[in-house]
Design a protein around this motif. Structure first.
Motif, PDB file in Angstrom:
ATOM      1  N   THR A  77       3.948  20.002   2.964  1.00  0.00           N
ATOM      2  CA  THR A  77       4.894  19.202   2.994  1.00  0.00           C
ATOM      3  C   THR A  77       4.322  17.913   2.405  1.00  0.00           C
ATOM      4  N   ASN A  78       4.753  17.228   1.489  1.00  0.00           N
ATOM      5  CA  ASN A  78       4.363  15.784   1.013  1.00  0.00           C
ATOM      6  C   ASN A  78       5.706  14.857   1.263  1.00  0.00           C
ATOM      7  N   HIS A 113       6.691   8.256  -0.231  1.00  0.00           N
ATOM      8  CA  HIS A 113       6.500   6.927   0.308  1.00  0.00           C
ATOM      9  C   HIS A 113       7.706   6.175  -0.165  1.00  0.00           C
ATOM     10  N   VAL A 173      -7.317  21.306   2.703  1.00  0.00           N
ATOM     11  CA  VAL A 173      -5.998  20.646   1.983  1.00  0.00           C
ATOM     12  C   VAL A 173      -6.712  19.306   1.392  1.00  0.00           C
ATOM     13  N   SER A 231      -3.888  16.621   4.948  1.00  0.00           N
ATOM     14  CA  SER A 231      -5.132  16.218   3.687  1.00  0.00           C
ATOM     15  C   SER A 231      -5.356  15.095   4.149  1.00  0.00           C
ATOM     16  N   ASN A 232      -6.461  14.571   3.393  1.00  0.00           N
ATOM     17  CA  ASN A 232      -6.794  13.305   3.443  1.00  0.00           C
ATOM     18  C   ASN A 232      -5.716  12.252   2.964  1.00  0.00           C
ATOM     19  N   VAL A 287      -4.443   9.267   0.544  1.00  0.00           N
ATOM     20  CA  VAL A 287      -4.685   8.522  -0.705  1.00  0.00           C
ATOM     21  C   VAL A 287      -3.731   7.251  -0.710  1.00  0.00           C
ATOM     22  N   LEU A 293       0.814  -1.178   0.064  1.00  0.00           N
ATOM     23  CA  LEU A 293       0.025   0.037   0.105  1.00  0.00           C
ATOM     24  C   LEU A 293       0.922   1.377  -0.052  1.00  0.00           C
ATOM     25  N   ILE A 294       0.607   1.996  -1.099  1.00  0.00           N
ATOM     26  CA  ILE A 294       1.514   3.136  -0.889  1.00  0.00           C
ATOM     27  C   ILE A 294       0.590   4.515  -0.470  1.00  0.00           C
ATOM     28  N   GLU A 295       0.495   4.846   0.427  1.00  0.00           N
ATOM     29  CA  GLU A 295      -0.056   5.854   1.089  1.00  0.00           C
ATOM     30  C   GLU A 295       0.648   7.236   1.088  1.00  0.00           C
ATOM     31  N   ASN A 296      -0.136   8.285   1.112  1.00  0.00           N
ATOM     32  CA  ASN A 296       0.201   9.461   1.007  1.00  0.00           C
ATOM     33  C   ASN A 296      -0.590  10.675   1.618  1.00  0.00           C
ATOM     34  N   THR A 297      -0.126  11.376   2.491  1.00  0.00           N
ATOM     35  CA  THR A 297      -0.891  12.257   3.387  1.00  0.00           C
ATOM     36  C   THR A 297       0.028  13.579   3.194  1.00  0.00           C
ATOM     37  N   ALA A 298      -0.440  14.447   2.732  1.00  0.00           N
ATOM     38  CA  ALA A 298       0.403  15.897   2.790  1.00  0.00           C
ATOM     39  C   ALA A 298      -0.081  16.630   4.203  1.00  0.00           C
ATOM     40  N   THR A 299       0.822  17.502   4.279  1.00  0.00           N
ATOM     41  CA  THR A 299       0.741  18.195   5.683  1.00  0.00           C
ATOM     42  C   THR A 299       0.976  19.902   5.484  1.00  0.00           C
ATOM     43  N   VAL A 337      -2.566   3.972  -2.767  1.00  0.00           N
ATOM     44  CA  VAL A 337      -2.470   2.977  -4.136  1.00  0.00           C
ATOM     45  C   VAL A 337      -1.979   1.713  -3.669  1.00  0.00           C
TER      46      VAL A 337
END
Lengths: 326, 161
Positions: B86-87, B90, B33, A55-56, A58, A35-41, A60
């Protein structure tokens, strides 16, 4: 000494070892199901001061790629005679998920001088690179490898029978094909939900199927050399002490049908020993130490040499010579 | 046993930290956001030219190109200042090789920032080398001011390792 029969097995061992060591090397490739998860701050300042907001998330999910390669491990045609012969292959799961592969051995390759009969396909269970009858697992139909992890390789043996009417120097190839059990097809074909953990499986650039040819060459005649030594010490015992006499016996057995030209057996005089003049003999018949007057010659510097000439399958020869231990 | 206790303690700290963030965010944030992710599909158009499109996630395998998009919107009637987004990258993806050279990135977990070409990586043996796309751990965008009601989008192109 004709060293070819000795060198060949050594070379084969080296090649096998190289592949064995290279097998565990992991290619980069994210494992299927990851699972590639991504949350921006974000941080910012509004009228009230500094704030932080996420952010929410997401996600993949990485799908399963079906890819495989097969290579011959023999490093060249395997010399053989009518009867059983073993070909070695390596099957590598080039995909990113666990996968088993169906194995199909085809002995009828275009261009073959003769076709073999496939007796069995086995897995190198003990990992020694050599087919061990009774040890290595013989696969039953449909022959299928164990499930291989992503990037894992397995050595596969195809045992064939060479027909009795195959002639000297004739060549035959055996094709081994490995098909992903999940499915094969054109690159990009998909099998919905068929991957690990229910992800989709997608056929990679190899089509999830690969072949490699192993090759056999009929060498009806080979020479097996064995060397033995016996020691007699000055006191009637068998100790290797200064003054002991060591008798070397080199036995040559010509294996197979047909004939072989110009067989010359040579050997060096071991360090810290001295050749016993006049001790060289072929099949018990003395040969002179001088060069050119008969089949044999011997000296401390040049060692011994016996020119036997043309030999036939089934012949055996025995060269003996003595040295004293300095 | 000490080591074991430490290992447990570390995730707990992280967990409590990340729990704290949404708690703050819940008080009607001034900036909303939201993120999504698309995959890059390359196709050929009628003129035989290659066209890249962002499409919904379908099949993703090592080598698949993804674009992580983040939308931001100032929902207030006030100016938002010093907006920093900031992102994190992964571990299973790396920054795409054709990403904007001027992106502000970090290759050390967010301690130091700069353009990729200005950063270096220290190897285990102590030697240093220029950072590459695969080293990037975070991407950051800084927007000095978002006007009242203003919005925008930033994109992070990535490739599945």
């Amino acid at each position: 000494m004709n060293t070819k029969p000795l060198l060949r097995p050594l070379f084969a061992t080296t090649v096998l070892a190289t592949f064995t060591f290279s097998a565990p090397v992991m290619a980069e490739g994210v494992v299927a199901g990851t699972l590639i998860e991504n949350t921006a701050t974000a941080t910012y300042e509004d009228g009230e001061g500094e704030k932080t907001v996420d952010s929410n998330t997401v996600t993949v999910t990485v799908d399963e790629l079906l890819d495989v390669t097969v290579t011959s491990l023999d490093g060249g045609p395997v010399g053989t005679a009518p009867g059983q012969a073993v070909l070695s292959y390596e099957v590598t799961n080039q995909g990113n998920g666990p996968e088993a592969f169906t194995l199909i051995a085809d002995p009828a390759v275009a261009g073959n001088d003769f076709d073999t009969v496939v007796e069995l396909i086995a897995i190198d269970t003990n990992g020694n690179g050599v087919y061990d009858d009774g040890v290595d697992e013989i696969l039953t139909g449909p022959e299928t490898t164990p499930e291989l992890a992503a990037d894992e390789a397995v050595t596969v043996f195809v045992v064939v029978t060479v027909p009795g009417d195959a002639n000297d120097t004739e060549v035959s190839q055996v094709e081994l094909r490995a098909d992903a059990v999940t499915g094969t097809g054109a690159p990009g074909d998909t099998f919905a939900g068929a991957g690990v953990g229910g992800v989709d499986a997608i056929v990679g650039t190899t089509g999830a199927s690969a072949i490699a040819n192993g090759s056999l060459v009929i060498g009806l005649i080979t020479v097996d050399l064995t060397k033995a030594v016996s020691v007699v010490d000055p006191f009637g015992g068998t100790g290797a002490v200064p003054g002991s006499v060591a008798t070397f016996t080199i036995s040559a057995e010509v294996v197979g049908d047909g004939s072989l030209d110009a067989l010359v057996i040579t050997d060096a005089i071991p360090a810290d020993t001295t050749y016993v003049a006049g001790s060289l003999a072929l099949d018990g018949n003395p040969l002179t130490d001088a060069d050119g007057d008969d089949a044999g010659s011997a000296s401390d510097a040049a060692g011994i040499s016996v020119d036997i000439g043309t030999v036939n399958g089934g012949d055996t020869y025995e060269v003996t010579f003595d040295v004293t231990i300095d | 046993m000490k080591t074991f206790a430490k290992i447990i303690a570390a995730p707990l700290l992280i967990a409590s930290a990340s729990l704290g963030v949404p708690a703050l965010a819940q008080e009607t944030p001034s900036v909303v956001v939201s993120g999504d992710v698309k995959q890059v599909e390359v196709s050929t158009n009628a003129d035989g030219e290659e066209v890249t499109n962002l499409v919904d996630i379908d099949l993703t395998v090592p080598g698949t190109r993804l674009v992580f998009r983040t939308n931001y919107e100032n929902t207030t009637s006030e100016v938002i200042r010093n907006f920093t987004l900031t992102n994190p990258m992964h571990p299973s993806v790396r920054l795409a090789p054709d990403a904007d050279e001027d992106l502000t990135v970090s290759v050390d977990g967010g301690d130091t920032w700069g353009s990729l070409s200005s950063l270096s990586v220290t190897e285990e043996d102590g030697s240093t080398r220029t950072a590459t796309h695969a080293d990037v751990t975070h991407v950051r965008w800084t927007i000095a001011e978002i006007p009242a009601g203003g919005s925008g989008q930033v994109q992070m192109p990535a490739v599945i390792r």
